[in-house]
Design a protein around this motif. Structure first.
Motif, PDB file in Angstrom:
ATOM      1  N   LEU A 201       8.361 -34.817  34.087  1.00 52.06           N
ATOM      2  CA  LEU A 201       7.848 -35.755  35.090  1.00 52.06           C
ATOM      3  C   LEU A 201       8.369 -37.159  34.788  1.00 52.06           C
ATOM      4  O   LEU A 201       8.645 -37.940  35.697  1.00 52.06           O
ATOM      5  CB  LEU A 201       6.318 -35.749  35.082  1.00 52.06           C
ATOM      6  N   ARG A 202       8.504 -37.446  33.508  1.00 52.83           N
ATOM      7  CA  ARG A 202       8.999 -38.756  33.106  1.00 52.83           C
ATOM      8  C   ARG A 202      10.455 -38.926  33.548  1.00 52.83           C
ATOM      9  O   ARG A 202      10.823 -39.937  34.135  1.00 52.83           O
ATOM     10  CB  ARG A 202       8.876 -38.900  31.584  1.00 52.83           C
TER      11      ARG A 202
ATOM     12  N   LEU B 289      12.208 -37.129  35.865  1.00 54.33           N
ATOM     13  CA  LEU B 289      12.420 -37.019  37.310  1.00 54.33           C
ATOM     14  C   LEU B 289      11.796 -38.141  38.114  1.00 54.33           C
ATOM     15  O   LEU B 289      12.338 -38.563  39.133  1.00 54.33           O
ATOM     16  CB  LEU B 289      11.862 -35.677  37.818  1.00 54.33           C
ATOM     17  N   HIS B 290      10.627 -38.614  37.661  1.00 54.48           N
ATOM     18  CA  HIS B 290       9.903 -39.577  38.490  1.00 54.48           C
ATOM     19  C   HIS B 290       9.464 -40.837  37.757  1.00 54.48           C
ATOM     20  O   HIS B 290       8.732 -41.645  38.309  1.00 54.48           O
ATOM     21  CB  HIS B 290       8.678 -38.896  39.104  1.00 54.48           C
TER      22      HIS B 290
ATOM     23  N   PHE C 168       7.340 -40.975  35.652  1.00 51.55           N
ATOM     24  CA  PHE C 168       5.885 -40.883  35.675  1.00 51.55           C
ATOM     25  C   PHE C 168       5.325 -40.502  34.313  1.00 51.55           C
ATOM     26  O   PHE C 168       5.729 -39.505  33.715  1.00 51.55           O
ATOM     27  CB  PHE C 168       5.465 -39.840  36.716  1.00 51.55           C
TER      28      PHE C 168
ATOM     29  N   HIS D 225       4.037 -27.825  46.817  1.00 53.18           N
ATOM     30  CA  HIS D 225       4.150 -28.980  45.936  1.00 53.18           C
ATOM     31  C   HIS D 225       2.828 -29.289  45.254  1.00 53.18           C
ATOM     32  O   HIS D 225       1.791 -28.784  45.655  1.00 53.18           O
ATOM     33  CB  HIS D 225       4.590 -30.207  46.746  1.00 53.18           C
TER      34      HIS D 225
ATOM     35  N   HIS E 115       0.796 -32.814  43.047  1.00 55.31           N
ATOM     36  CA  HIS E 115       0.776 -34.264  43.183  1.00 55.31           C
ATOM     37  C   HIS E 115       0.689 -35.041  41.886  1.00 55.31           C
ATOM     38  O   HIS E 115       0.031 -34.621  40.945  1.00 55.31           O
ATOM     39  CB  HIS E 115      -0.397 -34.674  44.078  1.00 55.31           C
TER      40      HIS E 115
ATOM     41  N   CYS F 115      -0.564 -42.310  40.695  1.00 55.45           N
ATOM     42  CA  CYS F 115      -0.427 -43.435  39.778  1.00 55.45           C
ATOM     43  C   CYS F 115      -1.681 -44.305  39.803  1.00 55.45           C
ATOM     44  O   CYS F 115      -2.105 -44.761  40.860  1.00 55.45           O
ATOM     45  CB  CYS F 115       0.789 -44.279  40.151  1.00 55.45           C
TER      46      CYS F 115
ATOM     47  N   ILE G 147       2.816 -39.082  44.561  1.00 55.33           N
ATOM     48  CA  ILE G 147       4.152 -38.496  44.607  1.00 55.33           C
ATOM     49  C   ILE G 147       4.011 -36.983  44.728  1.00 55.33           C
ATOM     50  O   ILE G 147       3.268 -36.368  43.971  1.00 55.33           O
ATOM     51  CB  ILE G 147       4.927 -38.820  43.310  1.00 55.33           C
TER      52      ILE G 147
ATOM     53  N   VAL H 237       5.574 -33.340  44.261  1.00 58.80           N
ATOM     54  CA  VAL H 237       6.619 -32.744  43.435  1.00 58.80           C
ATOM     55  C   VAL H 237       6.681 -31.245  43.692  1.00 58.80           C
ATOM     56  O   VAL H 237       5.656 -30.568  43.716  1.00 58.80           O
ATOM     57  CB  VAL H 237       6.330 -32.981  41.942  1.00 58.80           C
TER      58      VAL H 237
ATOM     59  N   CYS I  58       3.143 -44.579  37.200  1.00 60.96           N
ATOM     60  CA  CYS I  58       4.549 -44.463  37.581  1.00 60.96           C
ATOM     61  C   CYS I  58       5.249 -45.803  37.410  1.00 60.96           C
ATOM     62  O   CYS I  58       6.447 -45.916  37.544  1.00 60.96           O
ATOM     63  CB  CYS I  58       4.694 -43.995  39.025  1.00 60.96           C
ATOM     64  N   CYS I  59       4.473 -46.850  37.141  1.00 58.73           N
ATOM     65  CA  CYS I  59       5.054 -48.177  37.093  1.00 58.73           C
ATOM     66  C   CYS I  59       4.039 -49.118  36.456  1.00 58.73           C
ATOM     67  O   CYS I  59       2.933 -48.715  36.133  1.00 58.73           O
ATOM     68  CB  CYS I  59       5.366 -48.660  38.499  1.00 58.73           C
TER      69      CYS I  59
END
Lengths: 152, 152
Positions: free
Chosen positions: A113-114, A116-117, A119, B87, B89, B92, B99, B101, B132-133
């Motif tokens: 996940l890190r 690819l995203h 995250f 998918h 999720h 964040c 996101i 996935v 994620c950020c």
DNA sequence: TTCCATGCAAACACTTTGCACCGTG
DNA sequence: CACGGTGCAAAGTGTTTGCATGGAA
């Protein structure tokens, strides 16, 4: 432990109270417990504490990093001491059982996940629903239907 | 699509109603929506439908396998059509973004759980919390604090 | 014409909040 | 003795249920 708690609280300008001690003890003793269960346990070991105090205290204890929570069922956050070894949870929709798994098992997944995203997964908070067996709920009367709905 | 719905319902001895059609349309159109959001959307495209009907219908649609749900925030199940590619999720806690996935990314992880614990993970239901950020929530005003508490 | 589905309102479970009093530091 | 914490009760959320009416098959 009391001193550890006192120190953590002091660092945030908070105070050590008997209720906070009792509630932390309860969480540590119970393993994975909902606010209600914490209250019930506190009441057996001591005089009464108010439910709203339990909610407020669980939040405080989590803020200062002594406990964490995960969602083991739809309507039920459960709290556990962070002193336990880091783990995440598997919850079986058939038998209702909860399995604790060391986070290193998910390390590769987290790394993906890190990559690819970008995250960073919070593994100790992770709960994976699924099935561990074909048995029906009656085998584990204590564990009513966790998070149904998902086209089981 | 209406015939698909009618067929699925009939197989369970259930009936096709305008409300069920509207609610399925709303879920398909919205992507990931809470019961409230579904209701709001239905009300824009048509006359009113009752909230309790929305709840009951979402349950029915999930039972017949046309939609699924995941927990993208503490108290907020969100529904999506199963026709979307499978998918899970990532949510964040900083920016609130979600996101999606593809489940094949978690295939290895699921295999490990199967080996180690005989556990069959329900990947499309999986939600992973994390970051994620480094941005703070103000960057995405539409997404208020998903599942806080966890010693963020 | 038979049941299933809907709307409405009340009931519910869980959590949060306002406020006066209490107790830690 | 100042300020954070507690208890109590009331107010919120989000979801479910009982019941009479309406409508699909």
């Amino acid at each position: 432990m009391r001193e550890e708690l006192r120190a953590r609280l002091r660092d945030s300008g908070l105070r050590l109270t008997p209720q906070r001690e009792l509630i932390l003890d309860a969480v540590q003793h119970l393993g994975h417990a909902t606010p209600d269960e914490v209250l019930a346990h506190v009441r057996t070991t001591s005089s009464a504490v108010n439910l709203s105090t339990v909610y407020r205290t669980l939040e405080v204890l989590e803020d200062v990093g002594l406990i964490r929570h995960a969602h083991l069922a739809d309507r039920a956050p459960t709290y556990h001491a962070v002193t336990d070894h880091e783990h995440f949870h598997l919850v079986c929709r058939n038998c209702g059982r909860t399995i604790s798994v060391d986070t290193h098992v998910a390390r590769g997944f987290a790394a993906r996940l890190r990559e690819l995203h970008g995250f960073e997964a919070d593994l100790p908070h992770l709960t994976v629903f699924g099935t561990c067996c074909a048995a029906d709920p009656s085998d584990h009367p204590d564990h009513p239907d966790p998070d149904p709905g998902s086209h089981a």
